[in-house]
Enzyme design. Structure first.
Site, PDB file in Angstrom:
ATOM      1  CB  THR A 178      -4.005 -63.450  53.923  1.00 27.24           C
ATOM      2  OG1 THR A 178      -4.607 -64.670  54.343  1.00 27.24           O
ATOM      3  CG2 THR A 178      -4.778 -62.884  52.747  1.00 27.24           C
ATOM      4  CB  SER A 184      -6.812 -70.105  48.790  1.00 23.05           C
ATOM      5  OG  SER A 184      -7.972 -69.596  49.396  1.00 23.05           O
ATOM      6  N   GLY A 217      -5.838 -59.748  61.518  1.00 22.63           N
ATOM      7  CA  GLY A 217      -6.162 -58.959  62.692  1.00 22.63           C
ATOM      8  C   GLY A 217      -4.930 -58.653  63.519  1.00 22.63           C
ATOM      9  CD  GLN A 362     -42.761 -66.454  62.427  1.00 25.49           C
ATOM     10  OE1 GLN A 362     -43.030 -66.288  61.257  1.00 25.49           O
ATOM     11  NE2 GLN A 362     -42.184 -65.519  63.158  1.00 25.49           N
ATOM     12  NE  ARG A 365     -40.687 -67.509  57.941  1.00 25.52           N
ATOM     13  CZ  ARG A 365     -41.052 -66.232  57.828  1.00 25.52           C
ATOM     14  NH1 ARG A 365     -40.363 -65.418  57.032  1.00 25.52           N
ATOM     15  NH2 ARG A 365     -42.071 -65.760  58.505  1.00 25.52           N
ATOM     16  CB  THR A 441     -14.334 -65.063  53.117  1.00 28.84           C
ATOM     17  OG1 THR A 441     -14.653 -63.965  53.992  1.00 28.84           O
ATOM     18  CG2 THR A 441     -15.250 -65.014  51.907  1.00 28.84           C
ATOM     19  CD  GLU A 443      -8.591 -69.268  60.486  1.00 31.96           C
ATOM     20  OE1 GLU A 443      -8.011 -70.304  60.174  1.00 31.96           O
ATOM     21  OE2 GLU A 443      -8.010 -68.263  60.929  1.00 31.96           O
ATOM     22  CG  ASP A 445     -14.140 -68.516  49.254  1.00 29.68           C
ATOM     23  OD1 ASP A 445     -14.819 -69.496  48.912  1.00 29.68           O
ATOM     24  OD2 ASP A 445     -14.420 -67.345  48.960  1.00 29.68           O
TER      25      ASP A 445
END
Length: 1655
Positions: A178, A184, A217, A362, A365, A441, A443, A445
């Site tokens: 990148t 991409s 990284g 609850q 969800r 996003t 590896e 988008d």
């Protein structure tokens, strides 16, 4: 009789057998029928948790348990966000690296497992993700990306050099793909690697700022190497993107444990992120960096040619990110469930409060997301083991995108279910949610990955659809085989929508998912693959293709979602079906309920698509499906709720990672069976005693109350925690939270915990530390964090003066103290991290003594932050040169009146990003603000605060140009002189604070807020004058107390009242807009921030809608979301001025609709499709919207793609090339400039051979011939042309009077003209020739010109089609053998096993080069007996399908029906080459009939042209026949081929040579008329066994074996075949020319000798 009830019964049986794509026969080893109504599967108790866990663990339980023990008892896996407030970036990175190395040392997986055991690697990665997501991402960088490129792209020299160091994390690396300007789009990368021929080196260079490698990284701190993807430049020519290993740091140096940047390498740190701060993301710039030749990863010559290998790197990386998200979601949902089972609120009147999990909202969800976690888990386990790389790529792309979105949503809902508690970092859920943003996003988008999945589905569908149309196959296969089931269902039920009662069955759930996916594939296909006469109109990857794809991206996202939902549900069902027969019934019931719940929830999310497209019935028994479904979901949730904690415990998350508990409600949270043993059982008794003392003196209340505390124990106060080593034998960490007002731990002996490394106190009271603590030799982290008591929010902690000497803690590295007063502790030189802060500035409690820790300013110092507010630090002025602190990242000194020598800061360490000197005084001698060029190391600063230093002199403008500076604070430097530069709008600054800088003069630049990053501007109490910029004059009044500070200033246009400002919003221009653009409005006084304005549009149709806007230039240029109201009408902009909205009125007009392309209409009338811009949006309204052509309206409109494609039905006719008028919401197109309408030209598809010298009525079939014979003319293009007057026509065929004409050889074109439109070249006329159609087909067939031989009627004898060259013989039973290695067909007659026919494709010749295929991938297609062989190389695909025809039948081939008898075989060849082959493509084919004959066997070769003496080749071969014993081997050669996906190409088969009864043939294929390249070819051979009328014994004896080297097609070495020797006479030929045998032999031998010498 076929009745509706019978059809439904057939459908149900078919669904049970086919829909899910798994085998449903009863298996004694399996337990489950997955076709029952789920309501018939009751829940009778708790599931077997250990069994559920085993399903999730798979084969890797031992590995996972080992890691879980490591996490539970090692402090390196504490979430730093939870336990260490103020944790620095650098420290977090170091901790992440240490934890990574600790895991690597366990040697559970190897790098090769990514290739050989990907399932093991994925399970290992997911397990790490439970502990610390930064650690798992560190491994994704180190193993998947850096290691993956070496493993998959490197060769042995690279493997031996790097892999072992990558494995143990001693060679840390970067994946340099990148760039700042390209992510991409790999083809757009700018970095170059130029080869220097003289030095044998590559020169790696970043030619532009945007070409820097950005975001990877391991860059900023740890990386030693980088796999750099760069454009290879050889002799000035760009050879595309390749991979190179570039060292980016030197080996470790003194004071630099990770080395320094290599020469020419510039390394940048991107700073703090919202999450994953344990990963050192950064930027890399290369300035002519030289690397050796061997550093190129050269396993493949081009990266672009090794797409499959790069897929291997990327798909593993994507799946790792996906399971990272899944682990986070499992944890969040589990924590949410635990909270909900223990938190009590509300209840029935008069009864105690009940746990909030009893509330259906609850449950609604949490429970569907619990089921989703199981579904995604099973899907990952299946996807990782998929074999086909392209399918694996599609699966992993879609699963990562959809799974990450679903996991993020699940985590967000879990956070909401916990109320305010879910907002606390200690609850861990908000931390997990922040981390999950990487799944959106990282590896790739997610929107891009969804497009990749959709492209795969679209391409696969296109290929298979063309195969079906070409008669290459009868049904969809592989990933799309479910489409066959849909068609069966629709046929039996007349496309009846699925009712909700049926939807309770798994088969119908899967069918619903299948129908939705198929619907979306078809919609996208109809948009992207517009066709004319089966020819694709829009070329793939053309500009038009890109435009259409871009306009329909939302559809690609929906298609990817549909695909993932379908296969995830399918894999869940397969998992249930595969359960052992003796599986606990409650466990089976739980899994079924969760599978159904997941399906219901997913369907309800997209219910509009399911209902509006007729997949699901909208109502049943009077109630709507939404209500039925919601009721069912609620019911299933309530069934699962009592067992939800047990189900969640199957995830086996270690207790310490399950941070949040509900102990404040006096409940103990039982996490899972994994940690239900007594946690303190293995600790030494003296350590247990220490924990009990803390219980007494600090009131930790270890839970459950009354139990023996130990490893993993948590306290009543939510932060209290005991951490131990992996063996649970020693305490290594303690976190103590107490609410006592007087904490006295002086009696506690800390020497009994010799391995204690981390100690944290959360307290609101003075602390008296025991000597055994202050002399502890192993503690590395010591934290005192002030909890504000109710009685005194300014008290703070007090450190007794007699206990302030901490130098006895000789291993101490980190000190974090917040809210302290008293005596500043004396620290040992081992400390590298300091954060000490007194209570707030307004507090009366301050330090009694405090001084700078000068002894800590060494090269090892990482962070030093000291804040004493109003207390003046003691000691001399600060004059330490901090340049020596080479690792220092953050420095803050805040002490009113303390003196510093400002020159100490002229040179900063290279990694320092934050310098904050607040309210300290610069020494009098050094108060002059230096020129920026006098400074070193300031370019890396992100935060610069020099508040109150009393600096003097002019401020160099370069301070505003520091590259990464985000915050600039110069408050209260009254004598500093400067003006605000007018280029702040282009800087990176987000905050500028200059309050109290009296020397700040001039005016505020009018464009100051054009930088959309700028959030805070504080120029209050300065000498700014002039005009207040209009952008601020029109700001919402509330912003002057939060964002813009101008108090104390006088402006010429502003009186200082925030409620009385001269702001008059106006519109100067509305830029033309259409449905594919935003609405851009230019004007004045529109304000600085979007939330304080909106746009409203009302068109003449009465449509009214509001939409939001954002600024591209604050105050002057708005960009608003296009509400797509269409037409024209009234536009209003609402701007909040002062305290009320000002309304600006204007008019708007969308661009007129335009038609770029129109599909032709059948002459009988039919549906046409228009493509263009600004067309209809959805259902076409009667008012002011419609399409008319030649004065006649279209009817029955259907919008295929909103605004881009619409179809309608048009009447019959033949008048073409007329304009199309379209009206959309009152706007008409410019019809004269748009695409014109036309009817389809006449299309000839078949004809029958005509007898020479006889007048006859010729019948031609096809389409669009019209019915007025006066408008039709027909000419046979012979020499001379032969007119054929038409006597009858009915659109699909016509009859013309063909005159008696002499015989001429070859096929001719039938030219049909209807009202000026002419048919395409077809070569479908031929004179009848008994060479190819003996006995005129014996009145049992027709001599079809397109097919090239007799097509026999379906007249049967004993249920067997009469067959053979003249349609008068039967085919006989036989046996066949199919190779699994290569496409070889061997046939042996049942009535005579002494002879065998063998057939095989030998090679393909394209662009003059022969391709001998080295290996094939064999597949026996499911639900058929087709044997398929496939070879793929890049964009080239060759597929051979060998199909046994057990029963007689026919198939549409081109425009003719090709009949075949029972017991025959079809050998079909499909060839695809993206880009195409020039001119022609040839296929070498071999047929061998045994026994071997040493003289030329008398094979009958049917050719209308015979031997060409000039070439020595027998051309245009239609069929061949050889008698061996009493067997006749009958072969039909391809007479027709589909070329370029439907076109009819020029096909001819020629005999290259013959040895005995063996033939080597060549099939020549040329492109259709008007085309120059061949992109796709499909043709077929047919073989049958006939009974000979008379027997012939082959000549096998008395032969000279040395006279020829006879080839055998069963031999793999094709070179021997091509090198065969001379042949004898090629039998006799049925040719019109009646050539003599000897002449034929002589010419053929001569030619074959020439051919052999060239082979």
């Amino acid at each position: 009789m076929d009745t509706p009830l019978k059809r439904i019964a057939v459908t149900i049986q078919h669904l049970k057998n086919e829909i899910t794509g798994v085998h449903h026969q009863h298996n004694e080893g399996h337990c489950c029928n997955i076709y029952d109504d789920i309501t018939s599967t009751p829940l009778g108790g708790s599931p077997n948790v250990e069994y559920l866990t085993s399903l999730l663990d798979g084969d890797f339980k031992q590995d996972r348990d080992h890691l879980f023990r490591l996490f539970q008892n090692n402090e390196e896996f504490d979430e730093p966000f939870l336990t260490e407030p103020g944790y620095t970036n650098y420290k977090h990175r170091e901790r992440t690296l240490i934890a990574s190395k600790l895991i690597a040392d366990q040697e559970i997986v190897t790098l090769e497992d990514m290739k050989n055991r990907p399932d093991k690697f994925l399970a290992w990665f997911e397990t790490i993700s439970y502990a610390d997501l930064s650690v798992s991402l560190k491994f994704a960088v180190q193993y998947n990306l850096w290691g993956g490129t070496i493993l998959f792209l490197g060769t042995e020299k690279h493997h031996s050099k790097y892999l072992s160091g990558i494995q143990d994390c001693t060679k840390l690396g970067v994946f340099g793909l990148t760039e700042l300007g390209h992510g991409s789009n790999v083809n757009g990368l700018e970095t170059t690697a130029t080869y220097d021929q003289e030095t044998k080196e590559f020169i790696v260079n970043s030619p532009t700022w945007t070409s820097q490698k950005y975001w990877p990284g391991n860059i900023a701190t740890h990386g030693q190497f980088c796999t750099v993807f760069a454009r290879l430049i050889l002799k000035g020519r760009d050879h595309g993107v390749h991979a190179f290993v570039v060292p980016i740091r030197t080996p470790p140096l003194s004071g630099h444990p990770y080395g320094l940047p290599m020469p020419g390498v510039e390394i940048r740190d991107i700073g703090l992120k919202s999450s994953f701060n344990g990963i050192d993301n950064g930027g890399l710039l290369f300035k002519q960096v030289r690397i050796p030749l061997d550093n190129m990863l050269d396993r493949f010559s081009r990266v672009t040619e090794s797409g499959e290998t790069m897929m291997s790197v990327f798909y593993i990386g994507r799946l790792c990110i996906s399971v990272l998200c899944l682990a986070a979601a499992k944890t969040a949902v589990s924590i949410g469930l635990s909270y909900s089972h223990n938190r009590k609120q509300f209840g029935e009147p008069g009864k105690p409060e009940q746990p909030i999990i009893h509330h259906t909202t609850q449950q609604r969800r949490l429970l569907p997301n619990l089921a989703r976690c199981f579904a995604l888990d099973f899907a990952h386990k299946r996807v990782i083991l998929t074999d086909a790389m392209e399918l694996k790529h599609s699966y992993s792309s879609g699963l990562k995108a959809i799974g990450a979105w679903d996991c993020f949503s699940a985590t967000q809902l879990a956070r909401e279910c916990m109320g305010g508690q879910g907002f606390r970092l200690s609850a861990r859920v908000p931390v997990l949610r922040n981390h999950l943003e990487v799944g959106l996003t990282g590896e790739g988008d997610n929107t891009i990955l969804c497009q990749q999945t959709s492209k795969f589905l679209l391409a696969t569908y296109h290929k298979q659809l063309q195969d079906i149309k070409s008669n290459n196959t009868q049904q969809f296969t592989g990933e799309l085989s479910y489409i066959n089931n849909i068609k069966q269902y629709d046929y039996h039920t007349n496309k009846k929508p699925i009712s909700f009662s049926h939807l309770k069955q798994f088969t119908y759930q899967q069918l619903a998912f299948q129908k939705r996916e198929y619907l979306l594939i078809e919609k996208l296909y109809n948009i992207m693959y517009s066709t004319k006469n089966n020819n694709i109109i829009i070329k793939i990857n053309s500009v038009e293709w890109y435009r259409l794809w871009n306009e329909n991206l939302s559809l690609t996202l929906k298609l990817a979602r549909a695909n993932v939902d379908r296969f995830v549900h399918k894999f869940f069902l397969e998992k249930i079906q595969s359960l052992a027969k003796d599986t606990d019934v409650n466990t089976v019931a739980v899994l079924k309920k969760m599978c159904a719940l997941d399906a219901f929830d997913l369907i309800q999310r997209d219910l509009g698509v399911f209902v509006s497209n007729g997949i699901l019935a909208a109502k049943e028994n009077g109630t709507g499906i939404w209500f039925d479904m919601e009721k069912e979901i609620t019911h299933v949730c309530s069934e699962l709720t009592p067992y939800s904690l047990d189900i969640a415990s199957a995830f086996k998350i270690p207790k310490k990672l399950y941070t949040f508990n509900i102990n404040i409600y006096q409940s103990y949270l039982v996490i899972n069976t994994y940690l239900r043993h007594s946690p303190g059982a293995q600790l030494p008794s003296e350590q247990v005693t220490l924990l009990k003392q803390l219980n007494n003196y600090a009131l930790t209340y270890w839970m459950p109350i009354g139990s023996t505390p130990g490893c993993g124990s948590t306290g009543l106060q939510v932060r209290s925690l005991v951490m131990c080593n992996p063996e649970n034998t020693q305490i290594t960490g303690l976190t103590i939270e107490t609410q006592l007002l007087n904490l006295n731990i002086d009696m506690i002996d800390f020497s009994v915990v010799p391995y204690l490394k981390s100690l944290t106190f959360y307290t609101s009271t003075p602390v008296l530390f025991p000597a055994t603590l202050l002399t502890h030799k192993n503690i590395t982290t010591f934290e005192l964090i002030y909890l504000t008591p109710v009685q005194d929010n300014t008290q703070g902690m007090f450190v007794d003066v007699t206990r302030s000497n901490w130098t006895g803690m000789t291993s101490l590295e980190k000190v974090y103290i917040d809210g302290m007063w008293g005596t500043l502790p004396i620290l040992p030189p081992s400390v590298t991290f300091v954060h000490i802060s007194s209570p707030s500035q307004q507090s009366l409690r301050q330090f009694s003594t405090a001084a700078i820790h000068t002894n800590l300013f060494t090269p090892e110092l990482l962070v030093y932050e000291l804040n004493t507010f109003n207390f003046i630090l003691q000691g001399p002025a600060f004059n330490i040169s901090i340049a020596q602190c080479t690792k220092l990242q953050s420095l803050q000194i805040q002490s009113a009146g303390y003196n510093v020598d400002f020159k100490s800061f002229y040179t900063l360490p290279p990694v320092l990003t934050s310098l904050r000197l607040i309210n300290v005084f610069a020494s009098v001698a050094n108060r002059t603000m230096p020129l920026y060029k006098e400074l070193t190391g300031w370019d890396n600063l992100v935060t610069l605060e020099l508040q109150g230093l009393q600096l003097t002199g002019p401020l160099d403008e370069q301070y505003f140009k520091i590259p990464y500076l985000s915050v600039l604070n110069l408050n209260y430097n009254a004598l500093l002189t400067f003006t605000l530069p007018n280029y702040l709008n282009t800087s990176q600054l987000t905050v500028i604070r200059f309050s109290g800088c009296n020397g700040l003069s001039g005016s505020i630049p009018a464009n100051i807020l054009d930088n959309l990053l700028m959030e805070i501007v504080d120029v209050s109490q300065t000498s700014i004058t002039g005009e207040l910029p209009r952008v601020l004059l029109c700001a919402f009044h509330g912003l002057f107390s939060t964002n813009y500070f101008i108090s104390g200033l006088v402006f010429s246009n502003y009186n200082g009242s925030i409620f009385q400002r001269d702001c008059n919003p106006t519109i100067s221009q509305i830029e033309p807009f259409s449905t594919n653009s935003s609405i851009v409005i230019n004007g004045n006084d529109l304000g600085p921030k979007a939330p304080y304005l909106f746009l409203a549009l009302t068109n003449t149709m009465g449509d009214a809608i509001q939409t939001s806007c954002g600024f591209t230039i604050p105050n002057y240029r708005l960009e608003c979301t296009n509400p797509l109201t269409l037409g024209f009408g009234k536009l209003q902009v609402y701007v909040l001025v002062n305290l009320q909205y000002t309304i600006i009125n204007s008019n708007f007009t969308y661009q007129r609709p335009s038609i770029l392309q129109s599909t032709p209409c059948p002459t009988l009338g039919g549906r046409i499709t228009l493509y263009g811009y600004d067309l209809m949006a959805n259902a076409v309204r009667k008012k002011d919207t419609g399409i008319s052509i030649y004065g006649r309206p279209c009817t029955n409109y259907q919008v295929l793609a909103s605004y881009r494609a619409v179809s309608c039905e048009y009447a019959a006719g033949i008048t073409s090339n007329v304009p199309i008028s379209i009206q959309v919401s009152g706007l008409y197109n410019n019809a004269s400039n748009d695409a014109y309408f036309r009817y389809l030209p006449p299309n000839v598809v078949s004809s029958f051979a005509t007898k020479p010298n006889e007048a006859t009525q010729l019948t031609i079939t096809g389409s669009d011939f019209w019915n007025d014979v006066s408008l039709i003319s027909v000419v046979i293009e012979d020499t001379p042309p032969i007119p054929c007057p038409v006597t009858y026509s009915n659109h699909s065929y016509f009859v013309c009077d063909f005159p008696a004409s002499p015989y001429t050889t070859g096929r001719k074109n039938i030219k049909v003209t209807v009202n000026g439109q002419t048919s395409a070249p077809n070569k479908l006329f031929e004179f009848l020739d008994e060479t190819v159609c003996p006995k005129y087909c014996n009145n049992n067939g027709i001599c079809d010109v397109a097919i090239g031989f007799c097509v026999c009627n379906s007249i049967t004898n004993n249920n067997n089609t009469l067959f053979g060259p003249s349609c008068e013989q039967e085919s006989y039973d036989n046996n066949a053998v199919f190779s699994t290695l290569e496409p070889i067909l061997e046939i042996t007659p049942s009535f005579n096993e002494k002879t065998v026919l063998t057939a095989k494709l030998i090679s393909v010749v394209e662009n003059g080069a022969e391709i001998i295929i080295p290996s094939w991938r064999y597949t026996l297609l499911a639900n058929s007996s087709t044997h398929q062989y496939e070879w793929t190389s890049g964009a080239k695909i060759v597929t051979v399908s060998i199909i046994p025809n057990q029963d007689g039948g026919s198939a549409l081939f081109g425009g003719s029906y090709l009949t075949f008898p029972s017991n025959s075989y079809t050998y079909a060849i499909n060839y695809t080459l993206e880009g195409g082959s020039d001119d022609s493509v040839q296929f070498k084919f071999a047929i061998d009939m045994t026994p071997d004959e040493c003289t030329t066997a008398p094979i009958t070769l049917a050719s209308p042209v015979g031997l060409n003496e000039s070439t020595g080749v027998i051309g245009d071969l239609r069929w061949s026949l050889l008698t061996v014993y009493d067997v006749e081997w009958f072969t039909r050669h391809p007479g027709i081929a589909h070329v370029n996906n439907g076109g009819s190409g020029n096909v001819e088969t020629s005999l290259l040579k013959q040895d005995g009864s063996s033939q080597l043939l060549i099939v020549y294929v040329k492109p259709p008329a008007g085309e120059t390249k061949i992109r796709n070819v499909f043709f077929q051979y047919d073989f049958a066994v006939l009974k000979a009328s008379s027997s012939r014994s082959p000549k096998t004896g008395g032969c000279d074996d040395t006279s020829f080297a006879k080839w055998k097609i069963a031999v793999s070495v094709i070179g021997a075949v091509i090198g065969a020797a001379l042949l004898g006479v090629a039998g006799y030929f049925l040719v019109k020319q009646q050539l003599k045998i000897n002449k034929t032999k002589s010419a053929l031998d001569k030619r074959l000798r020439e051919l052999n010498s060239n082979l």
